[in-house]
Design an enzyme around this catalytic site. Structure first.
Site, mmCIF file in Angstrom:
data_model
loop_
_atom_site.group_PDB
_atom_site.id
_atom_site.type_symbol
_atom_site.label_atom_id
_atom_site.label_comp_id
_atom_site.label_asym_id
_atom_site.label_seq_id
_atom_site.Cartn_x
_atom_site.Cartn_y
_atom_site.Cartn_z
ATOM 1 N N GLU A 389 0.807 -1.218 0.000
ATOM 2 C CA GLU A 389 0.000 0.000 0.000
ATOM 3 C C GLU A 389 0.842 1.271 0.000
ATOM 4 O OE1 GLU A 389 -2.748 -0.775 3.243
ATOM 5 O OE2 GLU A 389 -3.493 -2.554 2.229
ATOM 6 N N ASN A 432 1.892 -4.394 -3.519
ATOM 7 C CA ASN A 432 0.503 -4.796 -3.313
ATOM 8 C C ASN A 432 -0.300 -3.573 -2.875
ATOM 9 O OD1 ASN A 432 -1.573 -6.844 -2.754
ATOM 10 N ND2 ASN A 432 -1.126 -6.533 -0.562
ATOM 11 N N HIS A 468 -10.488 -5.730 -2.347
ATOM 12 C CA HIS A 468 -11.459 -5.675 -1.240
ATOM 13 C C HIS A 468 -12.670 -4.926 -1.795
ATOM 14 C CE1 HIS A 468 -8.846 -7.213 1.838
ATOM 15 N NE2 HIS A 468 -7.890 -6.395 1.463
ATOM 16 N N GLU A 501 -6.126 -10.220 -2.188
ATOM 17 C CA GLU A 501 -6.846 -10.158 -0.903
ATOM 18 C C GLU A 501 -8.354 -10.065 -1.111
ATOM 19 O OE1 GLU A 501 -5.328 -7.043 1.670
ATOM 20 O OE2 GLU A 501 -3.249 -7.524 1.204
ATOM 21 N N ASP A 503 -12.197 -10.019 -1.101
ATOM 22 C CA ASP A 503 -13.419 -10.297 -0.350
ATOM 23 C C ASP A 503 -14.511 -9.417 -0.944
ATOM 24 O OD1 ASP A 503 -12.591 -7.841 0.786
ATOM 25 O OD2 ASP A 503 -12.109 -8.715 2.717
#
Ligand code: 9MR
Length: 584
Positions: A389, A432, A468, A501, A503
């Protein structure tokens, strides 16, 4: 991309379990030893407890000062203690009335704290987002014995009792007995208190944690357990690392296919890992979790266990136990490991962020950290989120708040990649970030960054797209076709890409219709990844809502509902849609 940056619960928010039988989930290995005698627990394995050293006269406990330090500007920044737990050490099964007795001594000069925590339910230690479990802590602080009862819901109840004068260096016996619905506390065989037990050990299983205040230490000379009458039992449970058997492999949920996600991928799409984030506490305490993990996935990313404050809590101390457990588990079950993460602005311990380090020292700290962590797992961890990030949440600017940026400016990124490459030249190195899947300023900035790093010959191998996502009446995630067009330019640079990641959070809407839409969305992204050989992994941020960092885990109809198994570990429509996509 997510509509809002993750909403964090305030640290220390505590809630009890609701309707979930935790005891039934424990890892029960083959060799249970029944005993009505006194059991010396220090004869068991304490080598995996961070800060502990087995010595001739007991176990020496050194204070690592491991604490969760919230980084969100809106939150109270007071660190919350994150004391080590002996997850791979002895676990006790208890029935009826029993007593635990600890003999403890401290160096004469010690004024600090010496703590032993007995957990009936483990906390969920999620770095900044911690959920307490149920536990009793016995602590020596100065001239007092402290007893703290944590019931998972409220702030702990705390009691203090005076210690006898001799209790410092020579040692003191502290005992806790559960007698009916009360705890009896004894100091050197004298009962000092009777306290009501709100059912802290109702699960029937006990785990142990031990810690000292930072820079202090103590000696645990003995720790025994015994039943108090004939109807009671105390048994040591063999807490083994689960390895999936051939029959268990066959037990994948039957939907459009009869095989698990990993087996379908290995057969039909061997270029793509099917991955998930993994958390150590459920891995070592919830058998069902561990078995689904091994059955369905062939890659894991440690959710928190390799973050800086977890693994490197003091300048000269590393705490590898949790990370090692994940690596051992993955290897035992033939899974690849994606390391997470080395240079980030979050999850930093106080010793890095607080003092006024010189510029040279900050460089050294990062270089030494990367060399040690990557070096330890050299050849065992295939790929790393070296930089996590680097950009502002929804902008094109680099985040400037980390000590790394403050000292090196944007060069910290190349610096971290070079150091990681030096430590393990075979590992694939990634940057990432989230909110990259849409074309736009942030994604453009990542593209320019990657391009310029490659032009300088910096060892960058791939980009992680976190994904996400939120799916609510007010917000819909980015279409797979939009992401497809955007990702191509990264692939054209010669980079690998991964979904790192994913979701898809439904908030509290888990209606059939919404679950179907979630399933379709997961499938559309997996199909995109299957379609382009540059995708190396399709990885989700956990697999079961029960332990998702977004879920109200005390509530089966909780908040996030973003993963492919529900809070009871049952497959959701999204699981079957992935099965279907992999079968084709
Ligand atoms: O899921 C993680 C949560 O338990 C931690 O408290 C939090 C802070 O360390 O990090 C969460 O994981 C984040 C990951 O490390 C980086 N991308 C966003 C993830 C989810 O918020």
């Amino acid at each position: 991309m997510r509509a809002n940056v993750r909403e964090k619960r305030s640290p220390g928010t505590k809630h009890g379990w609701k309707g979930l039988a935790f005891g039934a989930l424990l890892l029960l290995g083959a060799g249970c030893v029944n005993s009505s005698d006194r059991i010396e627990l220090l004869d068991q394995d304490w080598t995996h407890l961070a800060g502990a050293r087995m010595v001739d006269d007991g176990v020496r406990i050194e204070g690592l000062g491991r604490a969760i330090v919230p980084t969100d500007d809106d939150e109270d920044q007071t660190p919350i203690a994150n004391p080590p737990i002996n997850l791979r050490g002895p676990v006790l099964k208890v029935k009826g009335d029993f007593a635990l007795s600890a003999r403890v001594s401290r160096p004469a000069a010690s004024k600090g704290g010496a703590y032993l925590t007995i957990y009936g339910e483990l906390p969920l230690t999620q770095d900044e987002w911690r959920q307490e479990g149920r536990a009793v802590t016995l602590g020596l602080e100065g001239d007092s014995l402290i007893v703290e009862l944590q019931n998972g819901i409220a702030d702990p109840e705390r009691y203090a009792y005076s210690l006898p004068n001799s209790a410092m260096s020579q040692g003191v016996n502290v005992s806790l007995a559960r007698i009916g619905d009360r705890f009896s506390i004894q100091i050197d065989d004298e009962t000092v208190a009777l306290i009501n037990d709100p059912g802290l050990f109702d699960s029937g299983f006990l785990w142990f944690g031990a810690s000292a205040r930072e820079n202090d230490e103590y000696l645990l000379q003995s720790l025994t357990a015994h039943p108090l009458d004939k109807r009671s039992e105390v048994t040591v449970v063999d807490n083994q690392m689960p390895v999936l058997s051939a029959e268990e492999e066959e037990s994948a949920p039957t939907g459009p296919a009869t095989a698990s996600l990993r087996r379908l991928a290995e057969k039909n799409h061997p270029q793509l890992y099917i991955g998930t984030a993994v958390a150590t506490i459920p891995l070592l305490s919830d058998q069902k979790y561990a078995r689904i993990l091994a059955r369905e996935f062939n890659m894991v990313t440690p959710e928190n266990a390799m973050k800086f404050q977890f693994i490197h809590p003091r300048p000269d101390r590393y705490a590898f136990a949790d990370a090692d457990a994940i690596v051992d588990f993955a290897e035992a079950n033939d899974m690849a490991i994606h390391g997470h993460t080395l240079a980030w602005k979050e999850a930093l311990p106080r010793w890095v962020t607080e003092p006024d380090h010189s510029d040279a020292r900050i460089r050294d700290i990062l270089a030494e950290h990367i060399a040690t962590v990557v070096g330890r797992y050299k050849g065992r961890i295939q790929s790393w989120d070296v930089v996590n990030e680097p950009f502002e949440p929804f902008g094109a600017e680099l985040r400037t708040a980390s000590p790394w940026y403050q000292v090196m400016g944007k060069d910290y990124i190349a610096f971290a990649l070079e150091e990681a490459h030096r430590a393990d030249p075979e590992a694939k190195l990634y940057i990432n970030d989230y909110a990259l899947e849409d074309p736009g300023p942030k994604s453009d900035a990542m593209y320019e960054l990657a391009k310029s790093l490659l032009a300088q010959g910096v060892p960058l191998h791939g980009i992680g797209f976190q994904m996400h996502e939120d799916m609510t009446d007010d917000y819909w995630p980015v279409e797979a076709s939009v992401f497809r067009d955007n990702v191509q330019r990264f692939i054209d640079l010669g980079l690998e890409v991964r979904i790192s990641e994913m979701d898809v959070n439904l908030q509290d809407d888990d209606s059939e219709e919404r679950l179907q839409q979630q399933a379709e969305y997961f499938r559309s992204i997996l199909e995109l990844a299957l379609d382009k050989p540059a995708f190396t992994a399709f990885s989700m941020w956990g697999f079961t809502d029960r332990y998702s960092s977004l879920q109200e885990w005390w509530d089966a109809d909780g908040f996030g509902n973003g993963l492919i198994f529900d809070a009871e570990h049952q497959p959701k429509p999204a699981y079957f849609s992935l099965q279907e996509a992999l079968q084709e």
